[in-house]
Design a protein around this motif. Structure first.
Motif: not given
Length: 588
Positions: A383-405
């Motif tokens: 991802n562009d944003e480094p780090g793990d975010f295990p509690a992210y929801t689908l909305t969080d992944d969309f908002t922060h543009s998480c590729n891996t999710g």
């Protein structure tokens, strides 16, 4: 005092004797210089000569199309003996210039013969009979006048003591023309070596602009090009991005295109023929496009700013409630229209369609979809944003543009080809749109393996779209209904086979609103009021190359997509351009 003389063709020897000026057979003996038969004029004509205070006129009917070339006529010929009965009779000392009365007399005879179509007689009154005859004949054939009036206007200032000049006016009328063609010309008069008074021949006698190697003829004008206007009837031809677009706009079905005609001067090394007189102007039916000139101006400027340094870019604005294209701009301007004809991966803006597929597959906006720092398909993704975010929801992944999710959940929930199906049935991508000009459809191939599927979930790989297509995606989310974008209202639109489910459209709007307010689109969308939503996209372009910038968004009833090749992150170049247009036109 009026002097009127009437001429008709001499049908036989008896009529020639009756009407001829020189008695039984004229000046040339039994049959004159013409051979074994008395002279016959090829076309019956009638001419009235009127002299009033030194001003005279000739009016005849002429007609017919023919060869349009005057080149040999105006450049050829040589000095000859000349001719003309009255001129021959008025011989004087070769050293004595013609006086005003003699100049007017020979001009009168010359114009009368020209006017009645007797070019041999007219040419015989000049110092270059063959050149004059050819030029007058070519003018007659090339300019199909219904009537031709030649009116003397008296001495001309261009004359000299040794060679006086006589002015005259030409008036030609044409079938179908609303006006007559009128112009002034001048002929010079000289004393020949044998004492006769003759017209000094020059191509400019026919028309002041006619010279050696030039031609005058009636020619069809180029087929008229429709000049479409914007939705309010305002002109659009001043916009650089539309210069190559407007000529592609065809007239409405059944409309009549009128090809005009004009008297044209050509040759002589000139690049473009000069129109001397328009007989019938061309006309093409006008078409109102859906574009808005005010918004087009903003779009042009936004693209110009973000493409500085030679970066290719494009932007399209669409009205969600109607599907009307309100603005279309691209750079480099004047070349390939990448806004509607381009094809490139859209990066994370594609996550709007991936999210729609996941939502239909049972994943909710609040479903936990961990955003890992890296994942594998087996290709490694980050991802562009480094780090793990295990509690992210689908909305969080969309908002922060998480590729891996998106990759993990897509590989888990979606079958190969699902993305293409959702894009086609609910967003109308892949349906061969007809917008009013040629445009490129979306390409979303069925992945052949998990690596290809992973790439498509985040808008990479073999997906090919453009700003028009992605503006429509944003418009479909905003309104909840796919309406095929159009540049003109009279084209036949396609409809999507399915419909975006109401709850899916609602959830997508919520996710895009959160992205505009708190996520990756926050900076460019800052300060915009009303119903807003956005999604950024950043596309990897290869090792060592700057990423491509993508941005899609809406504000009330205006949706925009922009892309800048080599523009960096989606919220920078493309985001700034899109926000400029939304600020100007999305006030509701």
């Amino acid at each position: 005092m009026h002097e009127e003389q009437e001429y008709t063709d001499f049908a036989d020897h008896a009529k020639y004797e009756e009407y001829g000026e020189y008695g039984e057979y004229g000046e040339y003996g039994e049959y004159g210089e013409y051979g074994d038969e008395p002279p016959r004029r090829s076309i019956a004509r009638r001419v009235a000569l009127v002299a009033v205070g030194g001003v005279f006129a000739a009016l005849v009917g002429v007609g017919g199309y023919g060869a349009y070339n005057l080149t040999s006529a105006v450049s050829g010929g040589s000095s000859g003996d000349g001719g003309g009965d009255k001129a021959a009779a008025a011989t004087q000392s070769p050293q004595q210039p013609p006086d005003a009365a003699q100049a007017e007399a020979v001009a009168k005879d010359f114009l009368a013969a020209w006017g009645r179509g007797d070019f041999t007689v007219a040419a015989g009154l000049t110092d270059r009979p063959e050149a004059a005859r050819m030029a007058l004949s070519a003018f007659h054939d090339g300019v199909p006048a219904k009537s031709l009036a030649l009116t003397g206007t008296g001495p001309a200032s261009s004359g000299t003591p040794s060679e006086p000049a006589v002015g005259f006016k030409v008036r030609a009328e044409f079938d179908g023309a609303t006006e007559a063609w009128e112009y002034d010309s001048v002929l010079g008069v000289m004393r020949a070596a044998d004492g006769r008074t003759l017209v000094r021949w020059a191509p400019s006698v026919v028309h002041p602009k006619l010279g050696a190697g030039k031609t005058i003829a009636v020619r069809p004008l180029p087929n008229p090009v429709s000049k479409p206007t914007d939705r309010k009837g305002r002109p659009l031809d001043s916009f650089p991005s539309l210069r190559s677009v407007l000529p592609q706009i065809a007239p409405p079905d059944g409309a009549t295109v009128v090809t005009g005609q004009a008297v044209v001067l050509s040759g002589g090394g000139a690049q473009d023929p000069e129109q001397l007189f328009v007989l019938t102007p061309p006309s093409a039916p006008q078409v109102k496009l859906t574009l808005d000139a005010d918004l087009q101006q903003v779009a042009e400027e936004a693209v110009k700013q973000q493409s500085a340094g030679g970066k290719p870019a494009s932007l399209v604005a669409v009205q969600p409630s109607t599907g009307q294209i309100l603005a279309m701009a691209y750079a480099p301007q004047g070349g390939f229209n990448r806004a509607v004809g381009g094809g490139q991966p859209p990066g994370s803006t594609m996550k709007v369609i991936t999210s729609a597929a996941l939502l239909e597959a049972g994943v909710g906006p609040g479903t936990v979809v961990p955003c890992k720092e890296t994942t594998h398909s087996p290709r490694t993704w980050h991802n562009d944003e480094p780090g793990d975010f295990p509690a992210y929801t689908l909305t969080d992944d969309f908002t922060h543009s998480c590729n891996t999710g998106f990759i993990d959940k897509g590989l888990e929930k979606l079958q190969p080809g699902t993305l293409a199906t959702v894009a086609r049935e609910q967003f109308g991508l892949g349906l061969q749109w007809r917008i009013g000009i040629p445009s490129r459809d979306a390409t979303i191939p069925v992945p052949g393996n998990k690596d290809e599927a992973a790439a498509e979930f985040i808008g990479q790989g073999q997906i090919q779209v453009n700003s028009l297509l992605m503006a429509s995606v944003a418009a479909t989310v905003q309104s909840g209904t796919f309406r095929q974008p159009v540049l003109r209202e009279d084209v036949k639109r396609v409809t999507a086979p399915g419909k975006l489910p109401t709850d899916v459209a609602r959830d997508l709007r919520s996710m895009m609103a959160e992205t505009a307010a708190q996520g990756t689109a926050r900076a460019p969308m800052s300060g915009l009021s009303g119903q807003i939503g956005a999604k950024t996209g950043t596309v990897e372009a290869g090792s060592g190359q700057a990423t491509n910038s993508w941005f899609i968004a809406y504000r009330n009833d205006l949706a925009v997509a922009a892309e800048v090749e080599g523009g960096g992150h989606g919220n920078s170049a493309a985001g700034v351009a899109a926000a400029q247009v939304l600020k100007a036109g999305g006030k509701g």
